[in-house]
Design an enzyme around this catalytic site. Structure first.
Site, PDB file in Angstrom:
ATOM      1  N   TYR A  43      52.209  35.855  42.451  1.00  0.00           N
ATOM      2  CA  TYR A  43      51.488  36.761  41.846  1.00  0.00           C
ATOM      3  C   TYR A  43      52.170  37.127  40.478  1.00  0.00           C
ATOM      4  O   TYR A  43      51.300  37.568  39.685  1.00  0.00           O
ATOM      5  CB  TYR A  43      51.023  37.708  42.762  1.00  0.00           C
ATOM      6  CG  TYR A  43      50.307  37.884  44.056  1.00  0.00           C
ATOM      7  CD1 TYR A  43      49.654  36.794  44.522  1.00  0.00           C
ATOM      8  CD2 TYR A  43      50.106  39.083  44.876  1.00  0.00           C
ATOM      9  CE1 TYR A  43      49.185  36.435  45.542  1.00  0.00           C
ATOM     10  CE2 TYR A  43      49.524  38.824  45.951  1.00  0.00           C
ATOM     11  CZ  TYR A  43      49.098  37.617  46.377  1.00  0.00           C
ATOM     12  OH  TYR A  43      48.133  37.627  47.571  1.00  0.00           O
ATOM     13  N   HIS A  65      53.374  31.814  52.537  1.00  0.00           N
ATOM     14  CA  HIS A  65      52.090  32.234  51.958  1.00  0.00           C
ATOM     15  C   HIS A  65      50.957  31.333  52.957  1.00  0.00           C
ATOM     16  O   HIS A  65      49.817  31.752  53.055  1.00  0.00           O
ATOM     17  CB  HIS A  65      52.047  32.036  50.713  1.00  0.00           C
ATOM     18  CG  HIS A  65      51.210  32.725  49.876  1.00  0.00           C
ATOM     19  ND1 HIS A  65      51.484  33.151  48.397  1.00  0.00           N
ATOM     20  CD2 HIS A  65      50.064  33.110  50.185  1.00  0.00           C
ATOM     21  CE1 HIS A  65      50.659  33.944  48.227  1.00  0.00           C
ATOM     22  NE2 HIS A  65      49.704  33.934  48.944  1.00  0.00           N
TER      23      HIS A  65
HETATM   24  N1  LIG Z   1      47.779  35.885  51.918  1.00  0.00           N
HETATM   25  C1  LIG Z   1      46.877  35.318  51.054  1.00  0.00           C
HETATM   26  O1  LIG Z   1      46.587  34.162  51.138  1.00  0.00           O
HETATM   27  C2  LIG Z   1      45.862  36.326  50.092  1.00  0.00           C
HETATM   28  C3  LIG Z   1      45.092  35.615  49.485  1.00  0.00           C
HETATM   29  C4  LIG Z   1      44.156  36.556  48.678  1.00  0.00           C
HETATM   30  C5  LIG Z   1      44.624  37.875  48.554  1.00  0.00           C
HETATM   31  N2  LIG Z   1      45.612  38.370  49.148  1.00  0.00           N
HETATM   32  C6  LIG Z   1      46.176  39.890  49.070  1.00  0.00           C
HETATM   33  O2  LIG Z   1      44.843  40.353  49.514  1.00  0.00           O
HETATM   34  C7  LIG Z   1      44.705  41.383  48.480  1.00  0.00           C
HETATM   35  C8  LIG Z   1      43.033  41.824  48.298  1.00  0.00           C
HETATM   36  O3  LIG Z   1      42.252  40.482  48.320  1.00  0.00           O
HETATM   37  P1  LIG Z   1      41.374  40.282  46.954  1.00  0.00           P
HETATM   38  O4  LIG Z   1      41.969  40.963  45.654  1.00  0.00           O
HETATM   39  O5  LIG Z   1      41.177  38.851  46.799  1.00  0.00           O
HETATM   40  O6  LIG Z   1      39.912  41.397  47.292  1.00  0.00           O
HETATM   41  P2  LIG Z   1      39.267  42.417  47.818  1.00  0.00           P
HETATM   42  O7  LIG Z   1      40.482  43.468  47.878  1.00  0.00           O
HETATM   43  O8  LIG Z   1      38.351  42.245  48.966  1.00  0.00           O
HETATM   44  O9  LIG Z   1      38.343  43.021  46.602  1.00  0.00           O
HETATM   45  C9  LIG Z   1      38.659  43.239  45.374  1.00  0.00           C
HETATM   46  C10 LIG Z   1      37.617  43.511  44.444  1.00  0.00           C
HETATM   47  O10 LIG Z   1      36.896  44.603  44.824  1.00  0.00           O
HETATM   48  C11 LIG Z   1      36.619  45.475  43.993  1.00  0.00           C
HETATM   49  N3  LIG Z   1      36.687  46.803  44.488  1.00  0.00           N
HETATM   50  C12 LIG Z   1      37.840  47.500  45.025  1.00  0.00           C
HETATM   51  N4  LIG Z   1      37.337  48.959  45.608  1.00  0.00           N
HETATM   52  C13 LIG Z   1      36.085  48.985  45.299  1.00  0.00           C
HETATM   53  C14 LIG Z   1      35.070  50.031  45.716  1.00  0.00           C
HETATM   54  N5  LIG Z   1      35.427  51.191  46.317  1.00  0.00           N
HETATM   55  N6  LIG Z   1      33.889  49.656  45.102  1.00  0.00           N
HETATM   56  C15 LIG Z   1      33.328  48.690  44.655  1.00  0.00           C
HETATM   57  N7  LIG Z   1      34.390  47.681  44.331  1.00  0.00           N
HETATM   58  C16 LIG Z   1      35.613  47.644  44.675  1.00  0.00           C
HETATM   59  C17 LIG Z   1      37.935  45.251  43.140  1.00  0.00           C
HETATM   60  O11 LIG Z   1      37.562  45.799  41.659  1.00  0.00           O
HETATM   61  P3  LIG Z   1      38.547  46.647  40.685  1.00  0.00           P
HETATM   62  O12 LIG Z   1      39.929  45.985  40.826  1.00  0.00           O
HETATM   63  O13 LIG Z   1      38.070  46.146  39.396  1.00  0.00           O
HETATM   64  O14 LIG Z   1      38.597  47.715  40.934  1.00  0.00           O
HETATM   65  C18 LIG Z   1      38.095  43.822  42.935  1.00  0.00           C
HETATM   66  O15 LIG Z   1      37.028  43.146  42.046  1.00  0.00           O
HETATM   67  C19 LIG Z   1      45.014  40.710  47.168  1.00  0.00           C
HETATM   68  O16 LIG Z   1      45.031  41.592  46.007  1.00  0.00           O
HETATM   69  C20 LIG Z   1      46.333  40.070  47.780  1.00  0.00           C
HETATM   70  O17 LIG Z   1      47.407  41.075  47.896  1.00  0.00           O
HETATM   71  C21 LIG Z   1      46.419  37.527  50.169  1.00  0.00           C
END
Ligand SMILES: NC(=O)c1ccc[n+]([C@@H]2O[C@H](COP(=O)([O-])OP(=O)(O)OC[C@H]3O[C@@H](n4cnc5c(N)ncnc54)[C@H](OP(=O)(O)O)[C@@H]3O)[C@@H](O)[C@H]2O)c1
Length: 278
Positions: free
Chosen positions: A50, A108
């Site tokens: 990241y 990862h």
């Molecule tokens: N291990 C892996 O392979 C892997 C892969 C992918 C992700 N991850 C981890 O998982 C974390 C979360 O996944 P993600 O970022 O892909 O997706 P997510 O958390 O499911 O969704 C994030 C999105 O939802 C929006 N959001 C957040 N709260 C909200 C609310 N209350 N109402 C409306 N929209 C809202 C955010 O907007 P804003 O930011 O604009 O507020 C952003 O666009 C990542 O940041 C990372 O740390 C790990």
């Protein structure tokens, strides 16, 4: 906001909700993450890939919470899975963050075709023995990959972080992790901005409880026993996403959400049996 603690199989604990930090970089990222800490998040999910380990650690120093109360997670990317590279990668994380000990370090992706995840796992086991990391685990590992680690090293991962949201709930993987004493963390727990928020079933349940759809989804995770890691930039969303410990979904609500599962529900079709990320 009081977030319950979940026990890990190595005797430590993690909060029942964490904060996703992917795409929160540099000074704006550090400020958003520091706000998240001040809003109550104690588990911060970063990764070598990241390119924000420095911003997350900076946020930990900026926020008004002592270091010991926070849990910092990083992950080794497949390009550093050779044993010595993996150890160097963990040291780089310690240098970038200026943290002596990384609280949770994960592999990862299994990248099975690459054939190196056992080597990377032995480096994580060694890093734990050297005191560089406290807890070790994996992401996106299928049962056969976890079993191979345990057979080779005798050391079980504490955590398996997988894609998990109502369109892709992975009940078998969740049950397998649980039966084997491994905590499942959910990535993209609210679907990364897909159309879950306009789903009529979720909207109906949200109306009944006087909550938002996102809060219903996060509460669903908590009741399933998975630890969601939602990412949110704004203060309001960060607070709303933590505010899910004072209501309960009924058995009927949980059953209705289960009907949303889709065989092709992955956001980007990343099946760990074949997908490779370096
Ligand atoms: N291990 C892996 O392979 C892997 C892969 C992918 C992700 N991850 C981890 O998982 C974390 C979360 O996944 P993600 O970022 O892909 O997706 P997510 O958390 O499911 O969704 C994030 C999105 O939802 C929006 N959001 C957040 N709260 C909200 C609310 N209350 N109402 C409306 N929209 C809202 C955010 O907007 P804003 O930011 O604009 O507020 C952003 O666009 C990542 O940041 C990372 O740390 C790990």
């Amino acid at each position: 906001m009081s977030v319950p603690a979940i026990p890990l199989n190595d005797g430590t604990h993690l909060p029942a909700i964490g904060f996703g930090t992917c795409k929160l970089n540099g000074s704006p990222g550090a400020q958003a993450i520091a706000r998240a800490i001040d809003n109550g998040y104690r588990l911060l999910d970063s990764a070598f890939s990241y390119e924000n380990e420095g911003a997350v650690a900076q946020a930990m120093r900026m926020a008004s919470v002592p270091r010991e109360a926070l849990r910092f997670t990083s992950k080794i990317p497949g390009r550093h899975y050779a044993y010595n590279d993996a150890l160097a990668c963990i040291e780089e994380s310690r240098y970038r963050t200026r943290l002596d000990t990384i609280d949770l370090y994960l592999l990862h992706w299994p990248n099975p075709a690459q054939g190196l995840y056992l080597e990377a796992w032995s480096a994580l086991v060694e890093a734990k023995e050297r005191g560089w990391v406290t807890s070790i685990g994996v992401c996106n590992f299928l049962p056969e990959h976890v079993q191979a680690l345990v057979d080779a090293s005798g050391v079980k991962p504490c955590v398996n972080q997988i894609e998990l949201h109502p369109y892709f709930p992975q009940p078998e993987q969740l049950a397998w992790d649980k039966a084997n004493g491994i905590v499942t963390q959910a990535w993209s727990p609210i679907g990364r901005g897909n159309d879950l928020q306009s789903d009529p079933v979720l909207q109906g349940i949200a109306r009944q409880h006087g909550r938002s759809v996102v809060q219903v989804i996060l509460r669903w995770h908590v009741q399933l026993g998975s630890v969601p890691l939602p990412k949110a930039s704004s203060d309001q969303r960060q607070r709303d996403n933590l505010d899910v410990f004072d209501f309960e979904l009924s058995t009927q609500d949980m059953a209705a959400i289960a009907t949303l599962a889709r065989p092709d529900g992955r956001i980007l079709g990343q099946d760990p049996a074949h997908y490779q990320e370096l």
